[in-house]
Enzyme design. Structure first.
Site, PDB file in Angstrom:
ATOM      1  CB  THR A 387      71.760  34.908  29.708  1.00  0.00           C
ATOM      2  OG1 THR A 387      73.104  34.528  31.263  1.00  0.00           O
ATOM      3  CG2 THR A 387      71.263  34.898  29.488  1.00  0.00           C
ATOM      4  CB  SER A 458      66.929  38.056  36.336  1.00  0.00           C
ATOM      5  OG  SER A 458      67.551  38.088  35.032  1.00  0.00           O
TER       6      SER A 458
END
Length: 583
Positions: A387, A458
């Site tokens: 990420t 998330s």
């Protein structure tokens, strides 16, 4: 080999009692800029500070400021450029969260551009003939991909908050995609780890095997199809991606590889603006991510539990013990309660209530670990380390903390032919089969089960903290370890550390299950480890380094800006542009 900056070594000792810094925790000199006659209480920053995971992205953001743009224009340029140069980590085939502060209105807003489950999504779709989770379908190819959200976010930021047209803010990404950028070791290593999956798909081979061989460090990677996709986005806005030629090619690619998306669900994607979470920790006002991020709730819980102790005055082992025990309890709640607030009722106000934190604090024994098995529940799904994050403050006082992802290394591995768009594999962040571990060996509950249009849970936690004296913007990749990185960054700023020392700080982590303290090499000294074990903790002090924290800070009293970029990532850059250098 260079040594860690003295500030980082001192900070590490303060937080965890480390004897030496790990070899990976080496950092350049802190990036800082000051006026010759600093004002004691400046009301706006003296310029712009940007920290991102790639030098080309940071420079793209600064170019927008030089052209008269603001932090939001810079964010579009940084995000889009990262989508080109970090295909291993993020891209417009994925999604992200953008935490914004609009200085003109004084408003904070959380822009949720998380991917959503397609209409074909159901738990049954991810089971094999025996009723077991089909791991390949969950993590590779079209069934692993949610409907992307990042392109919509870039358009939303431009239309509502920026002042430059998309043709300007996307120009750096278009140029880098067309002309190419130099492959760096993480891209080469990541491709090697995913090569078997990547080379299944025609569109992926056209991008990454264009010269007949996989990407090699030092060579140029060009993505002309991705450049054309960005050009359409710049020209047509939302319709340039979610309708028309690009959408048709995305749908055709998913269908060709056996998946099912519809034109209606692509065209129906929308970003959501949500109210950020806010709370106080000591002298700091904390602003962070609400659900479907799990990070903000966990950060609030951990800091409010820890507020009962003066961490600066504690011995390193006891300080680490208390931090770990706060992590244990927050991650237990993360699993049980959190999901997409548009689909499940998330008791946010109860979870972040100081009285609730006080109850958890009372359960922490000051000298003994509480086995995680005594906190009933089941662990929840995480994101991979692949990420990315960037942080921005501009001279008007606008700020952006943004984290974006495609989930696993190179996402689903599937590039839609003719688009250059590498699709995410975020569907694995759902609890596809309750009670069955996902790709990271963890499980989930019904609150995070896949439903068409639902956003998967998330850990991305874009945040900032502000006091009368200082403002710091931060965030990181790292899966479930994102949350504890942000926690430790906040604690480090509270202890007086500078931005680069915060980014370089070696890390520890606990996520309830498995019941183990994970530590980077050298993050905990031998005596501290021995004392933690005597308290009942299991310690793994030999893990590889993790994360890629990016942070910027404004010292209001000295009227200085600084940036910190994680030294674990050698291609990142933190940079400052003073007002005198901008138009």
């Amino acid at each position: 080999m260079r040594s860690m900056p003295r500030a980082a070594v001192l900070a590490l000792a303060l937080l965890s009692g480390c004897a030496t810094a790990p070899p990976a925790a080496i950092a350049p000199a802190p990036v800082a800029a000051a006026r010759t006659a600093p004002a004691p209480a400046a009301t706006t920053p003296p310029g712009t500070a940007i920290a991102s995971a790639h030098v080309l992205a940071t420079q793209a953001g600064l170019d927008m400021i030089r052209q008269g743009g603001n932090a939001f224009d810079a964010a579009i340029a940084v995000s889009a450029t990262l989508s080109v140069v970090e295909p291993v980590s993020s891209g417009i085939g994925g999604g992200g969260f953008f935490l914004l502060h609009d200085a003109k209105t004084g408003r904070d807003v959380f822009v949720d551009a998380r991917e959503v489950a397609p209409e074909s999504a159901s738990p049954e779709a991810y089971l094999d003939a025996k009723g077991d989770l089909d791991r390949d379908r969950a993590t590779n190819g079209p069934w692993s991909a949610g409907i992307p959200g990042l392109p919509a976010a870039l358009v939303h930021l431009s239309e509502k908050y920026g002042r430059l047209p998309l043709s300007t803010t996307l120009a750096p990404a278009i140029r880098v995609a067309r002309e190419g950028f130099e492959v760096y070791p993480r891209l080469e290593k990541g491709y090697a780890s995913r090569r078997e999956v990547m080379e299944r798909y025609r569109g992926t081979r056209e991008v990454f095997l264009a010269d007949g061989t996989p990407p090699v460090t030092g060579e140029m990677l060009r993505q002309p199809d991705l450049a054309r996709t960005f050009e359409l986005l710049a020209k047509e806005g939302f319709d340039g991606f979610y309708r028309g030629d690009v959408a048709a090619k995305l749908l055709a690619s998913v269908k060709e590889e056996g998946g099912r998306w519809t034109a209606q669900e692509l065209a129906g994607y929308r970003v959501h603006e949500r109210e950020p979470l806010r709370f106080e920790y000591r002298d700091w006002r904390v602003t962070t991510a609400p659900p479907p991020s799990s990070g903000g709730v966990a950060i609030a819980q951990m800091l409010q539990m820890l507020e009962g102790w003066d961490l600066k005055e504690l011995e390193p082992a006891k300080r680490t013990h208390l931090i770990v025990e706060s992590m244990r309890r927050a991650y237990r709640d993360r699993t049980i309660f959190l999901g997409d607030p548009d689909f499940v009722k998330v008791p946010v106000q109860r979870l972040i209530d100081p009285a609730y934190a006080a109850g958890w604090r009372a359960s922490i024994h000051p000298e003994k670990a509480l086995p995680s098995a005594m906190l009933a529940g089941t662990p929840a799904p995480l994101e991979d380390e692949d990420t990315t994050h960037f942080s921005i403050i501009d001279g008007e006082g606008n700020r952006v903390s943004a984290t974006q992802t495609i989930n696993l290394t190179y996402g689903s591995g599937l590039v839609a032919p003719g688009t250059g768009v590498l699709l995410n594999n975020e569907m694995d962040d759902f609890a596809l089969k309750p009670g069955t571990p996902n790709a990271f060996g963890v499980m989930g509950f019904e609150a995070n089960a896949p439903v068409p249009g639902k956003r998967m849970l998330s850990s991305m936690t874009p945040s900032w903290i502000e006091s009368d004296a200082k403002l710091a913007v931060m965030g990181a990749p790292g899966g479930s370890r994102i949350i504890t990185q942000v926690l430790q960054a906040i604690l480090a700023y509270d202890m007086g550390m500078d931005a680069q020392a915060v980014a370089a700080l070696p890390r520890v982590h606990h996520q309830w299950l498995p019941d183990v303290i994970a530590a980077e090499p050298g993050a905990l000294g031998p005596e501290v480890i021995a004392l933690l074990k005597a308290m009942g903790h299991t310690v793994n002090a030999g893990e590889n380094t993790w994360g890629n924290l990016q942070t910027v800070a404004w010292d209001k009293r000295a009227d200085t800006l600084s940036g910190g970029t994680d030294p674990r990532n050698p291609v990142g850059e933190a940079a400052v542009l003073l007002e005198a250098e901008a138009p």
